[in-house]
Each structure stands twice: as C-alpha cells, then as structure tokens.
Design a protein around this motif. Structure first.
Motif, PDB file in Angstrom:
ATOM      1  N   PRO A   1      -2.196 -12.806   3.333  1.00  0.00           N
ATOM      2  CA  PRO A   1      -0.763 -12.728   3.607  1.00  0.00           C
ATOM      3  C   PRO A   1       0.055 -12.212   2.420  1.00  0.00           C
ATOM      4  O   PRO A   1       1.074 -11.553   2.606  1.00  0.00           O
ATOM      5  CB  PRO A   1      -0.363 -14.161   3.960  1.00  0.00           C
ATOM      6  CG  PRO A   1      -1.549 -15.017   3.736  1.00  0.00           C
ATOM      7  CD  PRO A   1      -2.717 -14.148   3.452  1.00  0.00           C
TER       8      PRO A   1
ATOM      9  N   SER B   1      -4.202  -7.113   7.395  1.00  0.00           N
ATOM     10  CA  SER B   1      -4.958  -7.740   6.323  1.00  0.00           C
ATOM     11  C   SER B   1      -4.992  -9.251   6.520  1.00  0.00           C
ATOM     12  O   SER B   1      -4.046  -9.842   7.028  1.00  0.00           O
ATOM     13  CB  SER B   1      -4.299  -7.404   4.988  1.00  0.00           C
ATOM     14  OG  SER B   1      -4.916  -8.127   3.957  1.00  0.00           O
TER      15      SER B   1
ATOM     16  N   PRO C   1       0.394  -7.425  10.990  1.00  0.00           N
ATOM     17  CA  PRO C   1      -0.414  -7.264   9.778  1.00  0.00           C
ATOM     18  C   PRO C   1      -1.871  -6.958  10.108  1.00  0.00           C
ATOM     19  O   PRO C   1      -2.398  -7.426  11.096  1.00  0.00           O
ATOM     20  CB  PRO C   1      -0.270  -8.616   9.075  1.00  0.00           C
ATOM     21  CG  PRO C   1       0.190  -9.568  10.099  1.00  0.00           C
ATOM     22  CD  PRO C   1       0.893  -8.780  11.150  1.00  0.00           C
TER      23      PRO C   1
ATOM     24  N   GLU D   1      -0.279  -8.481   2.501  1.00  0.00           N
ATOM     25  CA  GLU D   1       0.478  -7.944   3.634  1.00  0.00           C
ATOM     26  C   GLU D   1       1.980  -7.977   3.367  1.00  0.00           C
ATOM     27  O   GLU D   1       2.703  -7.063   3.750  1.00  0.00           O
ATOM     28  CB  GLU D   1       0.133  -8.733   4.900  1.00  0.00           C
ATOM     29  CG  GLU D   1       0.252  -7.946   6.163  1.00  0.00           C
ATOM     30  CD  GLU D   1      -0.431  -6.591   6.135  1.00  0.00           C
ATOM     31  OE1 GLU D   1       0.227  -5.627   6.578  1.00  0.00           O
ATOM     32  OE2 GLU D   1      -1.577  -6.460   5.681  1.00  0.00           O
TER      33      GLU D   1
ATOM     34  N   VAL E   1       2.675  -5.050   1.195  1.00  0.00           N
ATOM     35  CA  VAL E   1       2.597  -3.821   1.991  1.00  0.00           C
ATOM     36  C   VAL E   1       3.904  -3.623   2.753  1.00  0.00           C
ATOM     37  O   VAL E   1       4.488  -2.538   2.746  1.00  0.00           O
ATOM     38  CB  VAL E   1       1.397  -3.869   2.972  1.00  0.00           C
ATOM     39  CG1 VAL E   1       1.494  -2.745   4.004  1.00  0.00           C
ATOM     40  CG2 VAL E   1       0.090  -3.790   2.218  1.00  0.00           C
TER      41      VAL E   1
ATOM     42  N   ARG F   1      -1.812  -0.206   1.676  1.00  0.00           N
ATOM     43  CA  ARG F   1      -2.726  -1.341   1.533  1.00  0.00           C
ATOM     44  C   ARG F   1      -3.882  -0.987   0.588  1.00  0.00           C
ATOM     45  O   ARG F   1      -4.227  -1.752  -0.308  1.00  0.00           O
ATOM     46  CB  ARG F   1      -3.252  -1.703   2.934  1.00  0.00           C
ATOM     47  CG  ARG F   1      -3.733  -3.098   3.093  1.00  0.00           C
ATOM     48  CD  ARG F   1      -4.046  -3.432   4.556  1.00  0.00           C
ATOM     49  NE  ARG F   1      -2.816  -3.677   5.303  1.00  0.00           N
ATOM     50  CZ  ARG F   1      -2.318  -2.891   6.250  1.00  0.00           C
ATOM     51  NH1 ARG F   1      -2.936  -1.772   6.583  1.00  0.00           N
ATOM     52  NH2 ARG F   1      -1.206  -3.200   6.867  1.00  0.00           N
TER      53      ARG F   1
ATOM     54  N   ARG G   1       0.853   2.796   6.242  1.00  0.00           N
ATOM     55  CA  ARG G   1       0.719   1.379   5.856  1.00  0.00           C
ATOM     56  C   ARG G   1      -0.695   1.100   5.340  1.00  0.00           C
ATOM     57  O   ARG G   1      -0.876   0.380   4.351  1.00  0.00           O
ATOM     58  CB  ARG G   1       1.056   0.463   7.037  1.00  0.00           C
ATOM     59  CG  ARG G   1       2.530   0.389   7.359  1.00  0.00           C
ATOM     60  CD  ARG G   1       2.847  -0.729   8.323  1.00  0.00           C
ATOM     61  NE  ARG G   1       2.170  -0.616   9.594  1.00  0.00           N
ATOM     62  CZ  ARG G   1       2.656   0.008  10.671  1.00  0.00           C
ATOM     63  NH1 ARG G   1       3.858   0.572  10.617  1.00  0.00           N
ATOM     64  NH2 ARG G   1       1.973   0.047  11.789  1.00  0.00           N
ATOM     65  N   GLN G   2      -1.690   1.696   5.986  1.00  0.00           N
ATOM     66  CA  GLN G   2      -3.074   1.527   5.524  1.00  0.00           C
ATOM     67  C   GLN G   2      -3.246   2.153   4.139  1.00  0.00           C
ATOM     68  O   GLN G   2      -3.910   1.574   3.274  1.00  0.00           O
ATOM     69  CB  GLN G   2      -4.054   2.146   6.533  1.00  0.00           C
ATOM     70  CG  GLN G   2      -5.514   1.966   6.156  1.00  0.00           C
ATOM     71  CD  GLN G   2      -5.924   0.505   6.020  1.00  0.00           C
ATOM     72  OE1 GLN G   2      -5.462  -0.363   6.756  1.00  0.00           O
ATOM     73  NE2 GLN G   2      -6.776   0.218   5.062  1.00  0.00           N
TER      74      GLN G   2
END
Length: 167
Positions: free
Chosen positions: A41, A38, A36, A44, A47, A80, A76-77
């Motif tokens: 939690p 971030s 992860p 994440e 995500v 997010r 993934r970013q």
C-alpha cells in the motif's frame, strides 16, 4: 452597457475555465482513482501521488491516476517500476516530461513556450476590463432621447386613438 457586461462576464468565465487552476485543470474526485495493482500500500500511495501530477494523454482532462485508458494503466505501471528501482518523484516526472513533453504535466513549468498558458487568462481579464472602462467613459450620462416634434406627437396620438377605437 448590457453588451459590455455580457462580454466581460464571458471573458471572466473563459479565463477561469482555461486558466492553470480552472475547470480544465481540476483533478477528479478521490473515488474515481484506478484500482491498485501492487500488494504494497505504501508503494501504491506513492504511485497514485505521482500519477495525480500527470495528465492522461488519451483523455486529456483526467490524471493518469483517475483514467482507465490503456495508456494510463501502462504509465502507472511505468511509475511503479521506476519507484521499485529507487527513482524519486522529481526524477520520474522529469522522465515523463522528456518522453511525452510538458503537456503530460498537470502543472507545466513557466517557460517561454507556456507563457500564454499561464498569463493568457489574466491578459484576457485585463483586456475585458479595459474594454469595459472605455465603453463606460465613451457613453454620455446626459444622453437622453430627443423630445418628439409636434408632427410626431400628432402621429403618435392618432395611432393611439386608432388602436383604442378598434378594440
């Protein structure tokens, strides 16, 4: 009969491997997920949940949640960032599908263009079953080899005698 069974087994394995729920579509185990980025939690977890629905375009057999490819990290970013902007999972999946095509989705929608993907394994299985039934019906169960003629029996006996006498 063994050839028909071999063909049928091959078709079944192929249909299983290529089908929507087959080997090619299975997600990797949980421990292979990316680390992860971030501190939150809950964010994440969201995500990773969305990332498990998307195929890595570089690896193609992994989700972007499991892939360590640079593109997967970027995606993934992107997920997010979109989650922090208040977008929902369906909105993010739609965005990714519009940007990269339905191939990015691990469960592509049933459309005319994906009909072969969804129905192909079942069609192959049906075709294999039809071939097997036709092969079995064409075969004559009473089909036995013709008995040997007296000349063939004499030749066989002579060969057996020669083989037995020389050893």
């Amino acid at each position: 009969m063994p050839d028909a069974m071999r063909v049928l087994c091959s078709l079944i394995v192929l249909a299983w491997a290529l089908g929507p729920g087959g080997v090619a579509a299975q997600t990797p185990p949980q421990e292979s997920k990316a680390a992860p980025l971030s501190a939150d939690p809950a964010l994440e977890a969201r995500v990773l949940k969305i990332a498990e629905e998307l195929r890595c375009l570089v690896c193609q057999n992994e989700t972007i949640a499991a892939s360590q490819a640079d593109l997967a990290k970027d995606l993934r970013q992107q997920i997010r960032e979109q989650l922090t902007q208040g977008r929902t999972q369906p909105q993010i999946l739609e965005f990714m599908s519009q940007r990269y095509g339905d191939f990015v989705l691990y469960r592509p929608p049933l459309q005319l263009s994906t009909l072969l993907l969804w129905g192909g394994p079942f069609a192959l299985l049906l075709l294999g079953a039809i071939v097997l039934v036709v092969h079995i019906r064409r075969r004559d169960p009473q089909d036995e080899p013709a008995p040997l003629t007296p000349a063939e029996l004499q030749r066989a006996q002579r060969l057996l005698d020669e083989a037995g006498g020389s050893s």
